[in-house]
Scaffold this motif. Structure first.
Motif, short mmCIF file in Angstrom:
data_model
loop_
_atom_site.label_atom_id
_atom_site.label_comp_id
_atom_site.label_asym_id
_atom_site.label_seq_id
_atom_site.Cartn_x
_atom_site.Cartn_y
_atom_site.Cartn_z
N PRO B 149 0.78 -1.39 0.03
CA PRO B 149 -0.12 -0.38 -0.14
C PRO B 149 0.92 0.98 -0.16
O PRO B 149 2.10 1.21 0.51
CB PRO B 149 -0.89 -0.07 1.05
CG PRO B 149 -0.60 -1.76 1.46
CD PRO B 149 0.51 -1.93 1.15
N GLY B 150 0.42 2.04 -0.70
CA GLY B 150 1.09 3.27 -0.51
C GLY B 150 0.99 4.50 0.41
O GLY B 150 0.67 3.79 1.40
N GLY B 151 2.92 4.65 0.86
CA GLY B 151 3.02 5.04 2.27
C GLY B 151 4.50 5.55 2.76
O GLY B 151 5.47 4.73 1.64
N GLU B 152 4.80 5.63 3.93
CA GLU B 152 6.24 5.80 3.75
C GLU B 152 6.80 4.05 4.96
O GLU B 152 5.52 4.17 5.24
CB GLU B 152 6.17 7.12 5.76
CG GLU B 152 7.61 7.37 5.15
CD GLU B 152 8.17 8.24 6.66
OE1 GLU B 152 8.92 9.13 6.34
OE2 GLU B 152 6.78 8.49 7.06
N TYR B 153 7.50 3.90 4.74
CA TYR B 153 8.20 2.95 5.35
C TYR B 153 9.67 2.68 5.32
O TYR B 153 10.66 3.60 4.91
CB TYR B 153 8.47 1.76 3.98
CG TYR B 153 6.97 0.73 3.39
CD1 TYR B 153 6.39 -0.04 4.11
CD2 TYR B 153 5.76 1.73 2.15
CE1 TYR B 153 5.20 -0.59 3.51
CE2 TYR B 153 5.45 1.40 2.27
CZ TYR B 153 4.43 -0.25 2.51
OH TYR B 153 3.38 -0.48 2.14
N LYS B 154 9.73 2.70 6.68
CA LYS B 154 11.22 2.35 7.38
C LYS B 154 11.66 1.54 8.23
O LYS B 154 10.21 0.67 8.86
CB LYS B 154 11.31 3.67 8.83
CG LYS B 154 10.38 5.38 8.03
CD LYS B 154 10.89 6.66 8.98
CE LYS B 154 10.29 7.77 8.34
NZ LYS B 154 10.37 8.69 9.13
N ALA B 155 11.95 1.08 8.96
CA ALA B 155 12.48 0.37 9.05
C ALA B 155 14.98 0.27 9.85
O ALA B 155 15.23 0.83 9.44
CB ALA B 155 13.24 -1.59 7.95
N MET B 156 14.73 -1.00 10.71
CA MET B 156 15.55 -0.18 11.54
C MET B 156 16.93 -1.70 11.00
O MET B 156 16.74 -3.13 11.57
CB MET B 156 15.91 -0.16 13.46
CG MET B 156 14.83 0.46 13.71
SD MET B 156 15.43 1.92 13.47
CE MET B 156 16.36 2.61 14.34
N VAL B 157 18.24 -1.57 10.98
CA VAL B 157 19.33 -2.62 11.19
C VAL B 157 19.82 -1.82 12.79
O VAL B 157 20.00 -0.77 13.61
CB VAL B 157 20.40 -1.47 9.76
CG1 VAL B 157 21.74 -2.48 9.85
CG2 VAL B 157 19.72 -1.30 8.81
N THR B 158 20.39 -3.46 13.03
CA THR B 158 20.93 -2.80 14.16
C THR B 158 22.78 -3.65 14.08
O THR B 158 22.93 -4.76 13.36
CB THR B 158 20.62 -4.27 15.25
OG1 THR B 158 18.88 -3.74 15.07
CG2 THR B 158 20.42 -4.14 16.69
N ALA B 159 22.90 -2.41 15.22
CA ALA B 159 24.69 -2.80 14.64
C ALA B 159 25.37 -2.88 16.05
O ALA B 159 24.69 -2.46 16.75
CB ALA B 159 25.82 -1.71 13.70
N ILE B 160 25.98 -3.86 16.22
CA ILE B 160 25.68 -4.63 17.86
C ILE B 160 27.69 -4.39 18.02
O ILE B 160 28.12 -5.29 16.94
CB ILE B 160 25.44 -5.79 18.56
CG1 ILE B 160 23.79 -5.15 18.41
CG2 ILE B 160 25.58 -5.31 19.99
CD1 ILE B 160 23.20 -6.44 19.49
N CYS B 161 27.75 -3.92 19.17
CA CYS B 161 29.29 -4.46 19.27
C CYS B 161 29.90 -4.89 20.82
O CYS B 161 29.09 -3.90 22.04
CB CYS B 161 30.52 -3.08 19.60
SG CYS B 161 32.38 -3.12 19.45
N VAL B 162 30.32 -6.15 20.58
CA VAL B 162 29.96 -6.90 22.30
C VAL B 162 31.50 -6.96 22.67
O VAL B 162 31.88 -7.86 21.66
CB VAL B 162 29.32 -8.03 21.41
CG1 VAL B 162 29.21 -8.55 22.98
CG2 VAL B 162 28.01 -7.94 20.98
N ALA B 163 32.16 -6.57 23.47
CA ALA B 163 33.51 -7.02 24.29
C ALA B 163 33.63 -8.52 24.28
O ALA B 163 32.18 -9.07 24.56
CB ALA B 163 33.85 -6.35 25.35
N ASN B 164 34.63 -8.83 24.11
CA ASN B 164 34.88 -10.26 24.02
C ASN B 164 35.42 -10.86 25.25
O ASN B 164 35.64 -10.08 26.19
CB ASN B 164 35.76 -10.98 23.03
CG ASN B 164 35.49 -10.62 21.24
OD1 ASN B 164 34.42 -10.91 21.57
ND2 ASN B 164 36.33 -10.62 20.61
#
Lengths: 123, 164
Positions: B149-164
């Motif tokens: 359907p017509g309209g605005e579409y947004k989504a999120m990428v997740t970028a994680i940095c985890v200590a070893n």
């Protein structure tokens, strides 16, 4: 030519970072009996984000209850913040990660936004 | 008396050269996650949204800076839901890919072959100190070849940095 190249580099490499230190924080006994605390530092270099949430996890990424003055922190662009995470002594052995995650207002996201999360580890 | 003190002071300065000024510092491990490019969805067909350049979109790009090697793992996830969209009555099938894009150290090119993928997540062991860029591709297909359907579409990428 060189000027155009530099302009293009500057336009595409804006400073927009999320930083959490130290990598390996240490819990110390709090003045309050049965409570331990760790000190961490946040630096918001993301111009598009003003809010960051704190979470504490075990090795399986289950959430562990904690107390902090700033469960959701508001940081302006380039602002630094020192904060404390307080936990119960009984949780001390199972805590593995302390994380901060960017919180986005729907109105601020364009196209695909980037949610950043940095996790320090308890050793 | 005062003159003698001044003279002795001047001699002292002359013999030691100048006041010694120390600059101290330390290098500790640190990870910074930069949003290099926020992606844009193209709409190549009525039932598809894609960030691929060939589909008229722009892939998201993130940069990880680590000050010490082998201290952090990067975990990047492509989106599996919209954060903003019109009301959707059918399921959305999500796909994507996270790739190593560039690095400040030649050895970082090995990150692509060594990456671990599962579901929407990709993990990279940050075994080199320096900056690394990763590109995240995202595709959303609407169920049963229906038009979005017509309209605005947004989504999120997740970028994680985890200590070893």
């Amino acid at each position: 030519m060189w000027k155009s190249f530099m302009a293009a580099v500057l336009l595409t490499s804006s400073a927009a970072a999320h930083e959490l230190t130290p990598t390996y924080p240490e819990f110390k006994p709090h003045i309050v009996d049965g409570v331990y605390y760790a000190k961490l530092h946040m630096w918001n270099r993301r111009e598009d984000v003003k809010y960051y949430g704190i979470s504490v996890h075990d090795a399986e990424w289950n959430k562990i209850p904690f107390h902090s003055k700033h469960k959701i922190m508001k940081l302006e662009h380039l602002e630094h913040l020192d904060f404390e995470v307080n936990i119960r002594k009984s949780d001390l052995d199972r805590i593995e990660f302390i994380c901060t995650t960017s919180k986005h207002l729907k109105s601020d996201v364009t196209g695909t936004g980037v949610r950043s999360r940095i996790c320090s580890r308890i050793k | 008396m005062f003159r003698t003190i001044l003279t002795l002071g001047a001699i002292g300065l002359a013999t030691t050269g100048a006041w010694a000024t120390e600059i101290g510092g330390s290098v500790s491990s640190k990870c910074s996650v930069f949003t290099d490019t926020t992606g844009v969805y193209g709409n190549p067909t009525a039932d598809e949204l894609s960030t691929k350049a060939a589909d008229g979109g722009i892939d998201a790009k993130v940069r990880y800076d680590v000050t010490l090697a082998n201290k952090y793992t990067a975990k990047i996830s492509w989106p599996t839901s919209f954060t903003t969209s019109p009301t959707l009555s059918d399921a959305v099938n999500w796909d994507g890919e996270t790739k190593y894009s560039a690095g400040t150290v030649t050895a970082m090119s090995g990150y692509e072959a060594a990456k671990t993928e599962y579901n929407e997540h990709t993990e990279f062991a940050l075994s080199q100190a320096g900056s690394t860029w990763f590109t995240i591709e995202s595709e959303a297909k609407y169920g049963s070849n229906k038009a979005f359907p017509g309209g605005e579409y947004k989504a999120m990428v997740t970028a994680i940095c985890v200590a070893n």
